[in-house]
Design a protein around this motif. Sequence first.
Motif, PDB file in Angstrom:
ATOM      1  N   ASN A   6      25.662  25.239  30.117  1.00 51.67           N
ATOM      2  CA  ASN A   6      24.340  24.799  29.703  1.00 51.67           C
ATOM      3  C   ASN A   6      24.359  24.145  28.327  1.00 51.67           C
ATOM      4  O   ASN A   6      23.729  23.113  28.096  1.00 51.67           O
ATOM      5  N   THR A   7      25.079  24.770  27.413  1.00 51.18           N
ATOM      6  CA  THR A   7      25.170  24.251  26.052  1.00 51.18           C
ATOM      7  C   THR A   7      25.889  22.908  26.035  1.00 51.18           C
ATOM      8  O   THR A   7      25.497  21.986  25.324  1.00 51.18           O
ATOM      9  N   GLN A  10      23.530  20.284  27.053  1.00 49.71           N
ATOM     10  CA  GLN A  10      22.631  19.941  25.937  1.00 49.71           C
ATOM     11  C   GLN A  10      23.318  19.025  24.930  1.00 49.71           C
ATOM     12  O   GLN A  10      22.736  18.060  24.442  1.00 49.71           O
ATOM     13  N   GLN A  11      24.561  19.346  24.615  1.00 53.48           N
ATOM     14  CA  GLN A  11      25.292  18.531  23.635  1.00 53.48           C
ATOM     15  C   GLN A  11      25.509  17.121  24.171  1.00 53.48           C
ATOM     16  O   GLN A  11      25.396  16.133  23.445  1.00 53.48           O
ATOM     17  N   ASP A 328      27.958  27.655  21.403  1.00 53.17           N
ATOM     18  CA  ASP A 328      27.853  26.311  20.819  1.00 53.17           C
ATOM     19  C   ASP A 328      29.206  25.771  20.370  1.00 53.17           C
ATOM     20  O   ASP A 328      29.552  24.633  20.664  1.00 53.17           O
TER      21      ASP A 328
ATOM     22  N   ARG B 312      26.712  24.465  13.188  1.00 51.17           N
ATOM     23  CA  ARG B 312      27.279  25.503  14.061  1.00 51.17           C
ATOM     24  C   ARG B 312      28.148  26.500  13.308  1.00 51.17           C
ATOM     25  O   ARG B 312      28.229  27.660  13.689  1.00 51.17           O
TER      26      ARG B 312
END
Lengths: 360, 360
Positions: A6-7, A10-11, A328, B312
Amino acid sequence: AGLIGNTLLQQLRQQKEYLRQEQHINLNLVALANSKKMRFELDGLDIDQDKDALLATGETSEVTQFIARMKELNLPNSIFVDCTASNIAIGHYEDILNASISIATPNKIANSDSFAQYQKLKQAALIHGVKFLYETNVGAGLPVINTLKDLQNSGDKIHKIEGVLSGTLSYIFNTFDGTTPFSEVVKEAKAKGFTEPDPRDDLNGMDVARKILILAREVGWPLEPDQVQVENILPGPCLLANSVDDFFIALEQSNDVFQQKIQEAQQAGKKLCFIAQLDNGEAKVKLESVDQSHPFYTLRGSDNMIAFTTERYKNQPLVIRGPGAGADVTAAGVFAEVISVRRFLGQSSSKFNLKSPQKP
Amino acid sequence: AGLIGNTLLQQLRQQKEYLRQEQHINLNLVALANSKKMRFELDGLDIDQDKDALLATGETSEVTQFIARMKELNLPNSIFVDCTASNIAIGHYEDILNASISIATPNKIANSDSFAQYQKLKQAALIHGVKFLYETNVGAGLPVINTLKDLQNSGDKIHKIEGVLSGTLSYIFNTFDGTTPFSEVVKEAKAKGFTEPDPRDDLNGMDVARKILILAREVGWPLEPDQVQVENILPGPCLLANSVDDFFIALEQSNDVFQQKIQEAQQAGKKLCFIAQLDNGEAKVKLESVDQSHPFYTLRGSDNMIAFTTERYKNQPLVIRGPGAGADVTAAGVFAEVISVRRFLGQSSSKFNLKSPQKP
């Protein structure tokens, strides 16, 4: 689990325009799957939608089908990204590489099983001129495996690798200073979400063992998993406890063991560190006390740290340090690999398949 | 000076067979030059010979001729490697990139001059689909610029960069603890060959300023050289001295200044560090005292250290540490770039041109 895919999505969404304009890199997501649904779109999925929206119109997910379809499409510059922590796709890796599709994955399973499997995958990638990338297997987004590769390609000889490779164990032993019982420190780490549901899955050192095994193989040692010597730091009753609650009761009763270790270390001006070590042909995972002159003495929080002592970095090692876990930074590491595959294959656009979270 | 090109040639010689067999990478040295001689060999020079033997049968060296010939050859996957510390080839970089030839260089001059020039070179590489690589400009073989690029490509935001970027100044301030006068520490560093012939060329911080300028530009700040704020740590008489001997006499007379600084730092439980910093749109180079909680507090010897604080890596920075100078680690960094260009261009062999030492 599930978070990394998912991350990454997004990135990708956030960076797509930047990469196109500033780097002349076009990324195209042509397939996406989780454990329930999968979807293909030859012209590229609209990544401005989120994962659930994208998969809403998908078919029932089936990994063999997914991979067969991906091979059928036969797209140039194709990359398969396995963001699961499960073994569902592992058995297909060789097949994927043989179909001239690169793989980027934070999943450690393929590389930490038998040496024969590791070697087979490396060979398949080499023969087909594609990439099998897993930088995030060790230290998440920290540049560990690439640094090691660059050292070796330029002819450096690796003498020793030492690492604190578990953020959880780093946190526990950086926090444990003898003022609070060890069992309380572990309980607190669990409460903060830093440990696995059963903290023994961290404390048994097996995850660290897998990481040092992968580094050993990168250095060129054909080790099998059972050749990594893992020190068991938990007393028998802790290991035998049938539930997490029982484990904590047993750990409380074992606090003296850890209290003694920390006192001995402190009296010698040292601190406790859960270290993975490659030295002299041996891979070891153990609880050690290090003195002020050791780079690990300064570790804080849940940082990972890895020190390469080599022919060229002999008197002072090359050291990399920072948070070595988290969705992340892990996704960012995978993202950097997706971009590097694109570059390696040397074209200005790239289609890629994202095998997304198992547990969305 | 001169050492890096030679060392690179040795590494190439040593690794050629390994890269061919293990990585399916063939490197071919088709041209070599130093300030006196140059030689071309379309089928590849025999790198088992050393540099002097290779150049013995060469023609008189002339940089414009060298580059014209290189362009004429029009070889695919060509890489120009500038191992000089001089500006002799700098004016030709744009021309080389425009001819679709990649460049790898430890030479900082091109990137630390006007921003317009930096931008022109980046654009030329982008437009022609080749690479302009200079990882070794900062921290020699340490993975600094590549790490920064990977962070940015995956969408991380750089909040702050702090670095100890001079091995010489790292050594001087790690050694200076007040027990020996500052002038003696500098003298000793010079005797060990750690400083430039005139130690003021280190102590004036200009080399560090060039490095932080390059990092600032990588982060996306269009800074000019005079926008880097460099603290002058030398008292007037040291700066005005007309010879190195006179400089040391002046430095001896200024020992009190440094003695006071180290005492103040130590009384506060701190140590002195010559730090380059990017923060809040500003690039600074300054002598600072850091406390035990700062990663630089643990610096030893002549290590470089660089800490990236990002969106991050916010609570704990990503830190890279190790020797940041020396012919072997610098050449190794350049070597890794030569290999990466080969990969980027995506072919199994690569011709490359080594513009070798000016002072052989």
